[in-house]
Design an enzyme around this catalytic site. Structure first.
Site, PDB file in Angstrom:
ATOM      1  N   TYR A 160      19.916 -34.968   4.414  1.00  0.00           N
ATOM      2  CA  TYR A 160      20.450 -35.721   5.066  1.00  0.00           C
ATOM      3  C   TYR A 160      20.193 -37.420   4.676  1.00  0.00           C
ATOM      4  CZ  TYR A 160      23.523 -37.898   9.007  1.00  0.00           C
ATOM      5  OH  TYR A 160      24.124 -38.443   9.496  1.00  0.00           O
ATOM      6  N   ILE A 161      21.311 -38.176   4.457  1.00  0.00           N
ATOM      7  CA  ILE A 161      20.894 -39.466   3.967  1.00  0.00           C
ATOM      8  C   ILE A 161      20.762 -40.524   4.910  1.00  0.00           C
ATOM      9  CG2 ILE A 161      21.669 -39.098   1.417  1.00  0.00           C
ATOM     10  CD1 ILE A 161      24.481 -40.015   2.746  1.00  0.00           C
TER      11      ILE A 161
END
Length: 522
Positions: free
Chosen positions: A24-25
């Site tokens: 997840y960024i």
């Protein structure tokens, strides 16, 4: 952010499986799961040797206030998926980003680099002049080994100075205290103290992180809004503030001082974290915030535009009036008024004009948000001094060539109180410096009545429009062909233009009753 989103959502691999390549960024968490750390350390020892992996796994903790640590740090979902395996699958930019994330993830679980540095002081006998030279030498690559790996080739990290530094180090290291040196060459250089560098997008994001403002998911949007609203422009990757941005910042700082304080956003982030943790009741938080914010809005609603102009004029006085001749603020046109800062009621322009408007319409300088840049040639915003072309043969009045906020124009007669001189735009002429007195007199004779329309007896008029000449009869307007000399347009030609298909209707006259207009239509 878009490239990272693609890597996170998933890429179609060669085995026809869609796989998310990174975690997840939208997080600024620094921790990595124990299982992932084990895989990373295993790959480090496999590729570089056991000396490059620390005895114990490295753990990192947040340095930024309000860091979102619900998710892991951004890393490859599978560290064994090397960048070279994705060369034929990913586009160039996506591959660069994946290579960067892979290399950073590997480096975070590797030993630090070991560097030896030699420092040499060179001076005269009495020690009144001392020069210092130093040079480092790399003893152990440590985490830097990953950036020299072929897998990180897409990032383009190269050390071309390694050989030069090694030679310099050997020279300095071979010298001993008390050695005599001979002066070979002296090169004189000037160095001026430089102001702090302007922010780039990266350095601005780092500053926001330090202040605890924003989240990783908002930084890209914040920078985009600043550019879309022309608050800043990007020149050579550096953010330059526009005058529009300076004005908005000054206005908000003056009238919303609490909201624009650096700590306000950071404190609000902390309060929202407390809400999510169940420590603060959200209704009370919103009520307290809205009560204070509403008071600022109520006070600002009553502020007149002239008060805002005065505040901006005082704030940016040095910038606004520095280019005026002798820094005099006396209007050079009427010699009675004072030059002041004004916000245009039409468009997005700001200008310095006479405070005797509308009696005096002199404009000294127009600003459209572009700060002056000596290195970049730009169209000058400074209005030129009026140029006298000659005298009218009949009335003996002066004919001027002037420049205004909407372009150049010719004017018959001087500006006088209570008198509006006749003017005509010359924006359709490319080389305004070539305009002669005869050209100006020819333009000033418009609008010209060609005659009356045979059907209703109303006048048919030829006017000078923005992009040429036009024919007008009541509300019907037709354009004169650009290749036609306006002196050749007769009433008969004008009627032909008005009866063609390429005509348009002007708007309803402002004070004309709808009933009267309806009767005309009938």
């Amino acid at each position: 952010m878009q490239l990272a989103q693609q890597l996170y959502e998933g890429i179609q691999l060669s085995d026809d499986k869609a796989m998310g390549l990174i975690t997840y960024i939208r997080t600024d968490g620094l921790h990595i799961s124990d299982e992932a750390v084990k895989d990373i350390r295993s790959l480090v020892m496999e590729r570089y040797g056991s000396d490059f992996a620390p005895e114990n796994a490295r753990k990192y903790f947040k340095k930024v206030k309000n860091a979102q640590e619900a998710h892991e740090a951004i890393r490859p979902t599978d560290i064994q998926r090397l960048p070279s395996m994705l060369v034929e699958i990913l586009e160039e930019d996506c591959l660069k980003l994946y290579s960067l994330i892979w290399a950073r993830t590997m480096a975070c679980q590797m030993e630090p680099a070991s560097i030896e540095q030699v420092q040499l002081d060179i001076g005269n006998d009495d020690g009144s002049i001392v020069f210092r030279s130093s040079c480092p030498r790399l003893l152990f690559l440590g985490y830097q080994a990953v950036y020299q790996d072929v897998e990180a080739e897409a990032i383009g990290v190269k050390d071309n100075e390694g050989t030069d530094r090694a030679e310099t180090f050997e020279i300095l290291n071979s010298m001993k205290q008390g050695d005599l040196l001979s002066l070979g060459e002296v090169e004189l250089k000037k160095h001026y103290t430089q102001p702090p560098p302007r922010y780039s997008e990266g350095s601005l994001v780092r500053k926001l992180e330090e202040l605890g403002i924003g989240r990783p998911s908002t930084y890209a949007t914040t920078l985009k809004v600043l550019q879309d609203r022309n608050y800043v422009t990007v020149k050579s990757r550096v953010l330059h503030p526009e005058f529009r941005g300076r004005m908005v910042s000054a206005f908000l700082s003056h009238h919303f001082s609490e909201v624009t304080d650096y700590s306000f956003t950071a404190d609000m982030e902390s309060e929202l974290d407390n809400v999510s943790a169940g420590l603060t009741e959200w209704k009370g938080l919103l009520k307290d915030y809205w009560t204070r914010f509403k008071s600022y809005c109520s006070r600002t609603e009553s502020v007149h535009i002239h008060q805002v102009e005065k505040m901006l004029e005082k704030t940016f006085e040095d910038f606004l009036f520095a280019s005026l001749p002798d820094k005099s603020r006396t209007c050079p046109s009427c010699m009675e008024g004072t030059l002041i800062f004004k916000v245009s009621r039409f468009g997005a322009g700001y200008f310095i004009g006479c405070n005797q408007h509308p009696r005096c319409k002199y404009i000294a300088k127009t600003l459209y948000g572009d700060d002056e840049d000596e290195d970049t040639p730009q169209k000058s915003n400074t209005v030129e001094e009026p140029k006298m072309l000659g005298l009218h043969p009949s009335s003996n009045e002066k004919v001027f060539l002037k420049s205004g906020p909407y372009g150049h124009y010719v004017q018959l007669g001087e500006d006088r109180t209570g008198y509006l001189p006749k003017r005509s735009s010359v924006s359709h002429i490319k080389d305004v410096n070539s305009i002669t007195l005869e050209d100006a007199l020819d333009l000033l004779r418009y609008p010209v009545t060609l005659g009356n329309h045979p059907k209703d007896g109303q006048p048919v008029v030829m006017k000078l429009a923005k992009f040429g000449f036009s024919i007008r009869h009541r509300r019907t307007i037709a354009s004169v062909p650009k290749n036609m000399n306006p002196n050749d347009v007769t009433l008969e030609k004008a009627l032909e233009f008005l009866s063609s298909k390429n005509v348009r209707q002007s708007g309803r006259p402002k004070n004309k009753p709808k009933v009267e207009e309806a009767m005309e239509v009938l």
